[in-house]
Design an enzyme around this catalytic site. Structure first.
Site, mmCIF file in Angstrom:
data_model
loop_
_atom_site.group_PDB
_atom_site.id
_atom_site.type_symbol
_atom_site.label_atom_id
_atom_site.label_comp_id
_atom_site.label_asym_id
_atom_site.label_seq_id
_atom_site.Cartn_x
_atom_site.Cartn_y
_atom_site.Cartn_z
ATOM 1 N N GLN A 192 22.831 9.802 -15.044
ATOM 2 C CA GLN A 192 23.789 8.871 -14.423
ATOM 3 C C GLN A 192 24.867 9.693 -13.747
ATOM 4 O OE1 GLN A 192 25.522 5.603 -14.882
ATOM 5 N NE2 GLN A 192 27.408 6.559 -14.214
ATOM 6 N N THR A 193 25.215 9.328 -12.550
ATOM 7 C CA THR A 193 26.300 10.085 -11.940
ATOM 8 C C THR A 193 27.112 9.228 -10.989
ATOM 9 O OG1 THR A 193 26.827 11.944 -10.492
ATOM 10 C CG2 THR A 193 24.691 10.933 -10.193
ATOM 11 N N ARG A 194 28.387 9.550 -10.904
ATOM 12 C CA ARG A 194 29.212 8.966 -9.853
ATOM 13 C C ARG A 194 29.861 10.099 -9.059
ATOM 14 N NH1 ARG A 194 33.008 8.253 -14.415
ATOM 15 N NH2 ARG A 194 35.096 8.778 -13.693
ATOM 16 N N HIS A 198 26.450 19.157 -8.075
ATOM 17 C CA HIS A 198 26.775 20.579 -8.018
ATOM 18 C C HIS A 198 25.741 21.332 -8.851
ATOM 19 C CE1 HIS A 198 30.405 19.611 -5.926
ATOM 20 N NE2 HIS A 198 30.877 18.875 -6.919
ATOM 21 N N HIS A 201 25.251 20.228 -12.498
ATOM 22 C CA HIS A 201 24.419 19.032 -12.733
ATOM 23 C C HIS A 201 22.939 19.383 -12.629
ATOM 24 C CE1 HIS A 201 28.208 17.295 -10.892
ATOM 25 N NE2 HIS A 201 28.202 16.804 -12.103
ATOM 26 N N GLY A 286 27.026 13.876 -20.614
ATOM 27 C CA GLY A 286 27.834 15.076 -20.397
ATOM 28 C C GLY A 286 29.175 14.945 -21.107
ATOM 29 N N ARG A 287 30.060 15.880 -20.800
ATOM 30 C CA ARG A 287 31.405 15.794 -21.375
ATOM 31 C C ARG A 287 32.162 14.665 -20.694
ATOM 32 N NH1 ARG A 287 33.930 21.264 -22.513
ATOM 33 N NH2 ARG A 287 35.489 20.577 -21.022
ATOM 34 N N ASP A 288 32.909 13.910 -21.463
ATOM 35 C CA ASP A 288 33.767 12.845 -20.941
ATOM 36 C C ASP A 288 33.002 11.867 -20.044
ATOM 37 O OD1 ASP A 288 36.163 11.499 -20.836
ATOM 38 O OD2 ASP A 288 36.932 12.628 -19.118
ATOM 39 N N HIS A 289 31.807 11.501 -20.483
ATOM 40 C CA HIS A 289 30.992 10.563 -19.712
ATOM 41 C C HIS A 289 31.761 9.239 -19.531
ATOM 42 C CE1 HIS A 289 26.984 8.844 -18.530
ATOM 43 N NE2 HIS A 289 27.653 7.743 -18.781
ATOM 44 N N ALA A 290 31.770 8.742 -18.302
ATOM 45 C CA ALA A 290 32.426 7.463 -17.957
ATOM 46 C C ALA A 290 33.918 7.466 -18.292
ATOM 47 C CB ALA A 290 31.734 6.278 -18.633
#
Lengths: 385, 139
Positions: A192-194, A198, A201, A286-290
Site C-alpha cells: 500500500q502506498t500514498r 523510492h 520501497h 512499514g514504519r508509521d503506516h497510515a
C-alpha cells in the site's frame, strides 16, 4: 488455494447497466441523501466487495463494537468505523426508509435500506480510533465537520466506469483473485502506498517477493490530504519502474480506491484486511503506516497486529524497518541487516526530497532511481507536488 | 475453530431429518460435523433427557467439532470458553432467509466454514477477457 475473503465470502453489492438504471429509477423521485467524498469511496468499496463482510454503512451495534473492541458485532476483526453521516439540509428519514445516495452534484451513486439512525460521540470516536482529538489531525478535522448522527443500513452501489480515474488499473477483489489464480499465485503480498516509489520501497517489495508468489502494488487513489504527492504522479512513477526493474509475471499493479483516514495503527489493520479481500496472503507494514505528523509511534502500526489471533486476521503482516542505501555495504539495507553508522547511509526525508526538487536538484540515484527522479522533477516544475 | 453445538428446538418426537440435512451442508463446506440423534444418548448408556444430551454434545464439540442436535428444552449447560451453543427453532430453520442468516452469523463468528468461494465460470470468463484486454494476462 488463495486466502479466503474476510468473513468467508466476498459481498457483491455493486451494479451497472440495466440493474443500475433500475436502482436509479426507483430512488430518483424519492428521498435522496448526500454522500461526501469519503463516503463515496466507502460506498464503492462496500459494493465491490473490498470491505467484505460489510454489506452497508454500520449500524450502532457494529459501530460501538468496532470502536470499543476492534471487532464487528458478529465477530470478525474490524478496526475502523465505516459510517454514513446525516447531512445538514438533507430530508429527515427513519429506520425502514429506502433512500437514494447522491453526491453534491446530484449524481446518484447507490441506495440504502435504513436500519438504524444513531447519535455518536465524535470526540470519543476520535480518541478511540485515531488515538487523539487534536484539531490538527486530519481525521479529527473530518470528524468534527460531521453532524454527529449516523445512518446505518445495507447499500447497493452504482458503478459509473466513465467517471473513474485510472480505468486501466481498476480491478475489483474478485478480479484480482481471478488474476492471481490465472497466474498460478497461491500467495501474494500487497504493498500500500500514498508516496512515489523510492529505492527503499523497491527494496522492501523485493524482499517480500522472495517469500511469496506475487506482488500486488496497490497505490491508494482515494481522497488524501493536501501535500501528498498526487496519485497520477505516483502512478506514473510506478509505471516507469515496472518497465525495467520488476519481473512482469510476478507483479500486478491496480489502484486502491480508498480514502485515507490517517488513523495510523488501526488503519494499518484495516488496510491489511481489505487486501485480504483482494486475495493477498501477506501485507507489508512499514514504519508509521497510515500515520500523519507525530501522532503515532514509529512501530505502533506494526505492534497492533500482535493484539490479534493470526487466524482471525487471516493475512500475515510483514513488518519492515526503513531501508536505506549503505555505502559501506554497497547496497540497500535496514537497521536489521546493516552494521554501519548513519554516516554511511543515504536516506532523505520526504520534506528534503521536496526541497531538492523545488531547487531543481535531482535526489541521488542511491535514493531514487533517475527515471523516477525525472518524473518527480517534472511534476515539481509543473507544481504538482 | 471453536467448538459449536447447534441446538435445534423441536417438538417432542419430531422428524430429525433436518439435523442430517444441516450436517451435510456444513460437511460440504469442509466442517467437521457430528449429528447427534436422540437415540445416541441411550446408546451411550445415559438417561434420555435434554440435559444428558447437552452434556454429551458439549463434550464432543469441545474437541472442535460442530455438533448438531435437537431438543424440546434449551440446553441448560454452561458452554465455557471453548464452546458456543447456538439455538434455533426447527420451524425457523426451514425458512430459507432465516436459515441463510443463521448460517451467515455462524460463518462470521468463525464457527463454521464459509461455502467455498468461487467466481461463476461465466463471470470468470468475462474477467479473464478483461484482464487480457488490460494487459494483465497474455492472450
Amino acid at each position: 488455494m488463495l486466502v479466503s475473503p474476510h468473513g468467508g465470502r466476498l459481498t457483491a453489492r455493486q451494479y451497472e447497466g440495466p440493474e443500475a438504471e433500475e436502482i436509479i429509477e426507483k430512488v430518483k423521485g424519492g428521498t435522496l441523501l448526500t454522500i461526501n467524498a469519503r463516503e463515496k469511496n466507502d460506498l464503492e468499496m462496500i459494493g465491490n466487495g473490498a470491505m467484505s463482510p460489510l454489506e452497508g454503512f454500520m449500524s450502532r451495534a457494529d459501530y460501538e463494537s468496532v470502536i470499543d473492541l476492534m471487532h464487528l458485532s458478529a465477530g470478525p476483526v474490524w478496526t475502523l468505523p465505516v459510517v454514513f453521516a446525516q447531512k445538514m439540509g438533507d430530508p429527515d428519514v427513519s429506520p425502514g426508509d429506502h433512500v437514494g445516495l447522491k453526491d453534491n452534484e446530484g449524481t446518484i451513486w447507490g441506495d440504502m435500506q435504513i436500519e438504524d439512525i444513531f447519535k455518536a460521540d465524535l470526540i470519543a470516536e476520535a480518541d478511540k480510533t485515531l488515538g487523539t482529538n487534536d484539531d490538527s489531525h486530519p481525521g479529527v478535522i473530518y470528524l468534527k465537520s460531521l453532524s454527529g448522527t449516523y445512518i446505518g443500513g445495507k447499500i447497493r452501489s452504482i458503478r459509473r466506469r466513465e467517471t473513474e480515474s485510472f480505468q486501466n488499473y481498476r480491478l475489483d477483489p474478485k478480479e484480482t483473485r481471478v488474476l492471481f489464480r490465472a497466474r498460478g499465485w497461491k500467495t501474494a503480498v500487497a504493498f500500500q502506498t500514498r508516496n512515489p516509489i523510492h529505492r527503499a520501497h523497491e527494496y522492501i517489495q523485493k524482499c517480500a517477493m522472495e517469500i511469496v508468489d506475487g506482488l500486488l502494488l496497490h497505490p491508494l487513489v482515494g481522497e488524501t490530504q493536501k501535500g501528498d504527492i498526487p496519485a497520477d504522479v505516483r502512478m506514473h512513477c510506478y509505471e516507469e519502474i515496472l518497465k525495467d526493474y520488476y519481473p512482469p509475471a510476478r507483479v500486478a499493479m491496480s489502484v486502491f480506491p480508498a480514502a485515507m483516514r490517517y488513523a495510523g495503527p488501526k488503519e494499518a489493520v484495516f488496510h491489511a484486511i481489505l487486501r485480504k479481500n483482494y486475495g493477498c496472503s501477506h501485507f507489508i507494514v512499514g514504519r508509521d503506516h497510515a500515520g500523519v505528523g507525530n501522532f503515532y509511534g514509529t512501530y505502533d502500526a506494526q505492534m497492533i497486529f500482535d493484539q490479534f489471533d493470526p487466524d482471525e486476521l487471516g493475512i500475515v503482516p510483514l513488518k519492515f524497518e526503513h531501508a536505506f542505501y549503505c555505502s559501506k555495504c554497497g547496497g540497500m539495507a535496514t537497521p536489521k541487516t546493516c552494521a554501519h553508522d548513519n554516516q554511511y547511509h543515504v536516506f532523505l526525508s520526504g520534506k528534503k526530497v521536496r526541497a531538492m526538487l523545488a531547487e531543481g536538484t535531482l535526489p541521488p540515484s542511491e535514493f531514487t532511481r533517475p527515471e523516477i527522479a525525472a518524473i518527480l522533477m517534472e511534476a515539481a516544475r509543473k507544481g504538482d507536488n | 475453530m471453536k467448538g459449536l453445538v447447534i441446538w435445534i428446538r423441536t417438538e417432542e418426537g419430531s422428524d430429525e431429518a433436518i439435523l442430517d440435512k444441516l450436517g451435510i451442508e456444513i460437511q460440504e463446506r469442509g466442517g467437521r460435523v457430528e449429528v447427534f440423534h436422540s437415540e445416541a444418548v441411550e446408546n451411550l448408556g445415559m438417561e434420555k433427557n435434554d440435559k444428558a444430551k447437552a452434556v454429551a454434545c458439549a463434550m464432543l464439540a469441545s474437541h472442535g467439532v460442530v455438533v448438531i442436535t435437537s431438543g424440546a428444552e434449551d440446553p441448560s449447560i454452561n458452554p465455557g470458553e471453548k464452546l458456543e451453543i447456538r439455538i434455533i427453532e426447527e420451524s425457523n430453520l426451514r425458512k430459507t432467509d432465516i436459515h441463510d442468516s443463521f448460517m451467515r452469523d455462524l460463518e462470521l463468528a468463525g464457527l463454521v466454514p464459509a461455502p467455498k468461494y468461487d467466481v461463476h465460470p461465466d463471470e470468470e470468463k468475462e474477467i479473464l477477457k478483461k484482464l487480457q484486454d488490460l494487459g494483465y494476462l497474455d492472450d
